[in-house]
Write an enzyme that holds these catalytic residues in place. Structure first.
Site, PDB file in Angstrom:
ATOM      1  N   PHE A   1       0.876  -1.177   0.000  1.00 22.77           N
ATOM      2  CA  PHE A   1       0.000   0.000   0.000  1.00 22.77           C
ATOM      3  C   PHE A   1       0.910   1.221   0.000  1.00 22.77           C
ATOM      4  O   PHE A   1       1.694   1.411   0.945  1.00 22.77           O
ATOM      5  CB  PHE A   1      -0.814  -0.084   1.292  1.00 22.77           C
ATOM      6  CG  PHE A   1      -1.841   0.974   1.545  1.00 22.77           C
ATOM      7  CD1 PHE A   1      -3.075   0.950   0.899  1.00 22.77           C
ATOM      8  CD2 PHE A   1      -1.634   1.961   2.503  1.00 22.77           C
ATOM      9  CE1 PHE A   1      -4.063   1.890   1.198  1.00 22.77           C
ATOM     10  CE2 PHE A   1      -2.608   2.908   2.807  1.00 22.77           C
ATOM     11  CZ  PHE A   1      -3.831   2.865   2.144  1.00 22.77           C
TER      12      PHE A   1
ATOM     13  N   LEU B   1       0.891   4.949   0.224  1.00 18.35           N
ATOM     14  CA  LEU B   1       0.194   6.206   0.514  1.00 18.35           C
ATOM     15  C   LEU B   1       1.188   7.252   1.028  1.00 18.35           C
ATOM     16  O   LEU B   1       1.280   8.361   0.501  1.00 18.35           O
ATOM     17  CB  LEU B   1      -0.893   5.951   1.581  1.00 18.35           C
ATOM     18  CG  LEU B   1      -1.665   7.167   2.105  1.00 18.35           C
ATOM     19  CD1 LEU B   1      -2.594   7.730   1.027  1.00 18.35           C
ATOM     20  CD2 LEU B   1      -2.498   6.801   3.348  1.00 18.35           C
TER      21      LEU B   1
ATOM     22  N   GLU C   1       4.287   9.607   1.973  1.00 22.30           N
ATOM     23  CA  GLU C   1       5.368  10.232   1.194  1.00 22.30           C
ATOM     24  C   GLU C   1       6.349  10.892   2.158  1.00 22.30           C
ATOM     25  O   GLU C   1       6.014  11.107   3.339  1.00 22.30           O
ATOM     26  CB  GLU C   1       4.784  11.287   0.251  1.00 22.30           C
ATOM     27  CG  GLU C   1       3.810  10.674  -0.742  1.00 22.30           C
ATOM     28  CD  GLU C   1       3.361  11.636  -1.828  1.00 22.30           C
ATOM     29  OE1 GLU C   1       3.745  12.834  -1.784  1.00 22.30           O
ATOM     30  OE2 GLU C   1       2.643  11.177  -2.721  1.00 22.30           O
TER      31      GLU C   1
ATOM     32  N   GLY D   1       2.904  12.280   5.789  1.00 23.26           N
ATOM     33  CA  GLY D   1       2.714  11.100   6.646  1.00 23.26           C
ATOM     34  C   GLY D   1       1.320  11.137   7.234  1.00 23.26           C
ATOM     35  O   GLY D   1       0.357  10.661   6.636  1.00 23.26           O
TER      36      GLY D   1
ATOM     37  N   ARG E   1      -6.822  -0.857  10.453  1.00 26.58           N
ATOM     38  CA  ARG E   1      -6.177  -0.534  11.729  1.00 26.58           C
ATOM     39  C   ARG E   1      -6.463  -1.594  12.784  1.00 26.58           C
ATOM     40  O   ARG E   1      -5.696  -1.739  13.739  1.00 26.58           O
ATOM     41  CB  ARG E   1      -6.641   0.859  12.192  1.00 26.58           C
ATOM     42  CG  ARG E   1      -5.943   1.956  11.407  1.00 26.58           C
ATOM     43  CD  ARG E   1      -6.491   3.336  11.623  1.00 26.58           C
ATOM     44  NE  ARG E   1      -5.730   4.287  10.811  1.00 26.58           N
ATOM     45  CZ  ARG E   1      -6.201   5.435  10.340  1.00 26.58           C
ATOM     46  NH1 ARG E   1      -7.443   5.798  10.592  1.00 26.58           N
ATOM     47  NH2 ARG E   1      -5.435   6.227   9.623  1.00 26.58           N
TER      48      ARG E   1
ATOM     49  N   GLY F   1      15.142  -7.577  34.201  1.00 26.67           N
ATOM     50  CA  GLY F   1      16.350  -6.900  34.678  1.00 26.67           C
ATOM     51  C   GLY F   1      17.422  -6.846  33.607  1.00 26.67           C
ATOM     52  O   GLY F   1      17.118  -6.694  32.426  1.00 26.67           O
ATOM     53  N   GLY F   2      18.684  -7.006  34.021  1.00 24.70           N
ATOM     54  CA  GLY F   2      19.816  -6.904  33.084  1.00 24.70           C
ATOM     55  C   GLY F   2      19.676  -7.877  31.922  1.00 24.70           C
ATOM     56  O   GLY F   2      20.031  -7.551  30.778  1.00 24.70           O
TER      57      GLY F   2
ATOM     58  N   GLU G   1       0.164   2.963  10.243  1.00 26.88           N
ATOM     59  CA  GLU G   1      -1.297   2.957   9.982  1.00 26.88           C
ATOM     60  C   GLU G   1      -2.015   4.043  10.792  1.00 26.88           C
ATOM     61  O   GLU G   1      -3.101   3.835  11.325  1.00 26.88           O
ATOM     62  CB  GLU G   1      -1.911   1.567  10.148  1.00 26.88           C
ATOM     63  CG  GLU G   1      -1.506   0.709   8.974  1.00 26.88           C
ATOM     64  CD  GLU G   1      -2.442  -0.408   8.569  1.00 26.88           C
ATOM     65  OE1 GLU G   1      -3.629  -0.379   8.914  1.00 26.88           O
ATOM     66  OE2 GLU G   1      -1.949  -1.312   7.874  1.00 26.88           O
TER      67      GLU G   1
ATOM     68  N   GLU H   1      -1.616   9.800  17.730  1.00 28.31           N
ATOM     69  CA  GLU H   1      -2.165  11.152  17.761  1.00 28.31           C
ATOM     70  C   GLU H   1      -3.294  11.253  16.711  1.00 28.31           C
ATOM     71  O   GLU H   1      -4.332  11.870  16.968  1.00 28.31           O
ATOM     72  CB  GLU H   1      -1.057  12.187  17.479  1.00 28.31           C
ATOM     73  CG  GLU H   1      -0.025  12.333  18.605  1.00 28.31           C
ATOM     74  CD  GLU H   1       0.933  11.143  18.746  1.00 28.31           C
ATOM     75  OE1 GLU H   1       1.053  10.334  17.801  1.00 28.31           O
ATOM     76  OE2 GLU H   1       1.577  11.020  19.809  1.00 28.31           O
TER      77      GLU H   1
HETATM   78  N1  CAA Z   1     -13.057   7.374   7.141  1.00 33.61           N
HETATM   79  C1  CAA Z   1     -13.766   7.758   6.056  1.00 33.61           C
HETATM   80  N2  CAA Z   1     -13.656   8.982   5.522  1.00 33.61           N
HETATM   81  C2  CAA Z   1     -12.822   9.831   6.125  1.00 33.61           C
HETATM   82  C3  CAA Z   1     -12.061   9.486   7.271  1.00 33.61           C
HETATM   83  C4  CAA Z   1     -12.209   8.186   7.789  1.00 33.61           C
HETATM   84  N3  CAA Z   1     -11.532   7.763   8.839  1.00 33.61           N
HETATM   85  N4  CAA Z   1     -11.310  10.553   7.637  1.00 33.61           N
HETATM   86  C5  CAA Z   1     -11.605  11.511   6.755  1.00 33.61           C
HETATM   87  N5  CAA Z   1     -12.503  11.080   5.855  1.00 33.61           N
HETATM   88  C6  CAA Z   1     -13.096  11.824   4.734  1.00 33.61           C
HETATM   89  C7  CAA Z   1     -13.901  13.004   5.278  1.00 33.61           C
HETATM   90  O1  CAA Z   1     -15.251  12.638   5.523  1.00 33.61           O
HETATM   91  C8  CAA Z   1     -13.795  14.004   4.154  1.00 33.61           C
HETATM   92  O2  CAA Z   1     -14.681  13.664   3.105  1.00 33.61           O
HETATM   93  P1  CAA Z   1     -15.381  14.817   2.198  1.00 33.61           P
HETATM   94  O3  CAA Z   1     -14.258  15.530   1.517  1.00 33.61           O
HETATM   95  O4  CAA Z   1     -16.236  14.030   1.272  1.00 33.61           O
HETATM   96  O5  CAA Z   1     -16.119  15.681   3.163  1.00 33.61           O
HETATM   97  C9  CAA Z   1     -12.389  13.768   3.624  1.00 33.61           C
HETATM   98  O6  CAA Z   1     -12.047  12.414   3.981  1.00 33.61           O
HETATM   99  C10 CAA Z   1     -11.364  14.712   4.200  1.00 33.61           C
HETATM  100  O7  CAA Z   1     -11.527  14.687   5.602  1.00 33.61           O
HETATM  101  P2  CAA Z   1     -10.642  15.581   6.583  1.00 33.61           P
HETATM  102  O8  CAA Z   1     -10.666  17.006   6.098  1.00 33.61           O
HETATM  103  O9  CAA Z   1     -11.047  15.278   7.978  1.00 33.61           O
HETATM  104  O10 CAA Z   1      -9.230  14.959   6.289  1.00 33.61           O
HETATM  105  P3  CAA Z   1      -7.828  15.447   6.774  1.00 33.61           P
HETATM  106  O11 CAA Z   1      -7.026  15.747   5.587  1.00 33.61           O
HETATM  107  O12 CAA Z   1      -7.934  16.486   7.841  1.00 33.61           O
HETATM  108  O13 CAA Z   1      -7.170  14.137   7.469  1.00 33.61           O
HETATM  109  C11 CAA Z   1      -6.869  12.055   8.549  1.00 33.61           C
HETATM  110  C12 CAA Z   1      -7.812  12.986   7.785  1.00 33.61           C
HETATM  111  C13 CAA Z   1      -7.752  11.161   9.376  1.00 33.61           C
HETATM  112  C14 CAA Z   1      -5.890  12.762   9.455  1.00 33.61           C
HETATM  113  C15 CAA Z   1      -6.082  11.228   7.479  1.00 33.61           C
HETATM  114  O14 CAA Z   1      -5.209  12.057   6.749  1.00 33.61           O
HETATM  115  C16 CAA Z   1      -5.316  10.089   8.080  1.00 33.61           C
HETATM  116  O15 CAA Z   1      -5.878   9.036   8.370  1.00 33.61           O
HETATM  117  N6  CAA Z   1      -3.952  10.240   8.251  1.00 33.61           N
HETATM  118  C17 CAA Z   1      -3.110   9.153   8.671  1.00 33.61           C
HETATM  119  C18 CAA Z   1      -2.521   8.470   7.476  1.00 33.61           C
HETATM  120  C19 CAA Z   1      -2.264   7.010   7.727  1.00 33.61           C
HETATM  121  O16 CAA Z   1      -2.964   6.329   8.470  1.00 33.61           O
HETATM  122  N7  CAA Z   1      -1.262   6.475   7.059  1.00 33.61           N
HETATM  123  C20 CAA Z   1      -0.992   5.076   7.152  1.00 33.61           C
HETATM  124  C21 CAA Z   1      -0.092   4.649   6.044  1.00 33.61           C
HETATM  125  S1  CAA Z   1      -0.245   2.935   5.693  1.00 33.61           S
HETATM  126  C22 CAA Z   1       0.704   2.132   6.807  1.00 33.61           C
HETATM  127  O17 CAA Z   1       1.229   2.688   7.731  1.00 33.61           O
HETATM  128  C23 CAA Z   1       0.809   0.667   6.568  1.00 33.61           C
HETATM  129  C24 CAA Z   1       1.967   0.064   7.304  1.00 33.61           C
HETATM  130  O18 CAA Z   1       3.084   0.218   6.913  1.00 33.61           O
HETATM  131  C25 CAA Z   1       1.729  -0.787   8.459  1.00 33.61           C
END
Ligand code: CAA
Length: 379
Positions: A123, A125, A127, A131, A243, A339-340, A363, A367
């Site tokens: 996956f 996502l 960059e 993050g 998650r 311990g140690g 994921e 925070e």
């Molecule tokens: N579920 C469904 N839709 C969601 C959502 C959720 N949890 N969170 C946001 N949305 C939707 C909102 O409803 C909104 O939709 P509309 O535009 O249609 O209204 C849109 O997304 C934008 O919402 P926000 O303005 O709230 O979004 P944001 O830009 O402020 O950020 C965030 C949302 C939850 C912080 C998101 O950016 C996020 O989850 N960030 C973390 C990224 C992440 O988890 N990365 C993991 C990488 S993969 C990985 O780590 C795998 C590994 O190696 C183990």
């Protein structure tokens, strides 16, 4: 809330437990010392049907419920959190986006290979500059005739370098807002996709984590997942459920720390008696046991809600946040009880300590889980 496992789920637990002890345990040291990706074990997991647990039978999967999948990650992670994350990423965010958003042609092309373990999924996502703020991604996909041309870079890609398919997110519009992104299935040999050097990580040594670069990477338009503009929705929908997989991995680490520390505290004698008989040690273990139990309830409750179709992102984030925090705390306490000895590589609690930390980061950092939970509370 009924958390009693069905007969089928119990069988899954026993099968994975037996596999973890007989086949995975002997390999843990080698993965750890040599940063060795466990390709043979993954092949065996494919034979056992573990690489496609929630994938329907018609696409070559095991067609089992979501809780069975969570059980598999949980049991594997008690022995090897590395295998736990490989399976979680492969399934939750590597295969499920294709199952949930792919067209019939894409499902028939990729799911049987992913479900059998012939293909490993990843996956893409995150960059370098995007993050937690996933929507600030800069990778672009520009339509050019029958293709999209991808340009940009990705970072911290789990299973990267070993994966055959990357569910990749890129900006397809200059507009702001969540409809500006699209998702693509990018195959490993696509011209213009370069796999970077594996990260040297604190823990999870057998799992590979790499940067990717897309330089005029030509992706046929048939590889677009869903519609143009669906990317953010696809990412969030799969992370919402995915998650719980990381929560199950963290739970496995916490359970392992508790079990090892309890056994050690009963065996280790100081001042003429087992250290477990000291209140300082016994209370530590009692706290660990309580928190591990609470994490287990959150994880299996979240999985059960997925099963019942009543799932929301709130429960997944609660499970992920609490189980990862518990894993970290339990592993730290386990080192303290040893311990140690616990501070040396000769005992497994040192590895648990290092493996636990990242469950609070990937994921979605904890925070970000707070942010998701709070949003659910106030909306
Ligand atoms: N579920 C469904 N839709 C969601 C959502 C959720 N949890 N969170 C946001 N949305 C939707 C909102 O409803 C909104 O939709 P509309 O535009 O249609 O209204 C849109 O997304 C934008 O919402 P926000 O303005 O709230 O979004 P944001 O830009 O402020 O950020 C965030 C949302 C939850 C912080 C998101 O950016 C996020 O989850 N960030 C973390 C990224 C992440 O988890 N990365 C993991 C990488 S993969 C990985 O780590 C795998 C590994 O190696 C183990």
């Amino acid at each position: 809330m009924d958390l009693k496992l069905t007969e089928e789920q119990e069988m899954m637990r026993k099968m994975v437990r037996d596999f973890a002890i007989s086949e995975v345990q002997p390999e843990v040291e080698r993965m750890e010392q040599e940063d060795r990706f466990p390709a043979e074990l993954i092949h065996k997991m494919g034979e056992l049907g573990l690489m496609g647990i929630p994938i329907p039978e018609k696409y070559g999967g095991s067609d089992m419920d979501y809780t069975s999948y969570i059980i598999a990650i949980n049991e594997l992670s008690k022995v090897s959190a590395t295998l736990g994350v490989i399976l979680s990423v492969h399934t939750s965010v590597g295969s499920n986006p294709i199952l949930n958003f792919g067209n019939e042609e894409q499902k028939n092309k990729y799911l049987p290979k992913l479900a059998s373990g012939e293909y490993i999924g990843a996956f893409a996502l995150t960059e370098p500059g995007a993050g937690s703020d996933a929507a600030s991604m800069k990778t672009k996909a520009v339509k050019d005739g029958d293709n999209y041309i991808l340009k940009g870079s990705k970072m911290f890609i789990t299973n990267g370098g070993q994966a055959d398919t990357y569910v990749t997110f890129a900006r397809t519009s200059e507009e702001s807002g969540s409809k500006s992104f699209s998702a693509f299935i990018v195959e490993k040999d696509t011209p213009g996709l370069e796999i970077g050097k594996a990260e040297k990580k604190m823990g999870l040594h057998g799992s590979s984590t790499v940067p990717l670069s897309f330089d005029h990477c030509i992706v046929p338009k048939e590889q677009l997942l869903g519609e143009e503009g669906d990317g953010f929705k696809i990412a969030m929908a799969n992370l919402n459920v995915g998650r719980i997989g990381i929560a199950a991995q963290a739970l496995g680490i916490g359970e392992a720390a508790l079990e090892l520390a309890s056994t050690y505290a009963k065996e280790r004698e100081q001042f003429g008696k087992p250290i477990a008989e000291n209140q300082g040690m016994a209370f530590k273990l009692a706290d660990m046991a309580t928190e591990v139990e609470a994490a287990k309830l959150l994880v299996y409750h979240a999985a059960d809600l997925v099963e019942k179709g009543a799932h929301s992102s709130k429960e997944a984030s609660m499970a992920k946040m609490y189980a990862s925090r518990t894993a970290r705390k339990a592993a730290i306490e386990a080192v303290q009880i040893y311990g140690g000895y616990g501070y040396t590589e000769d005992y497994p609690v040192e590895r648990l300590f290092r493996d636990a930390k990242v469950t609070e980061i990937y994921e979605g950092t904890n925070e970000i889980q707070h942010k998701v939970i709070a949003k659910n509370l106030f909306d």
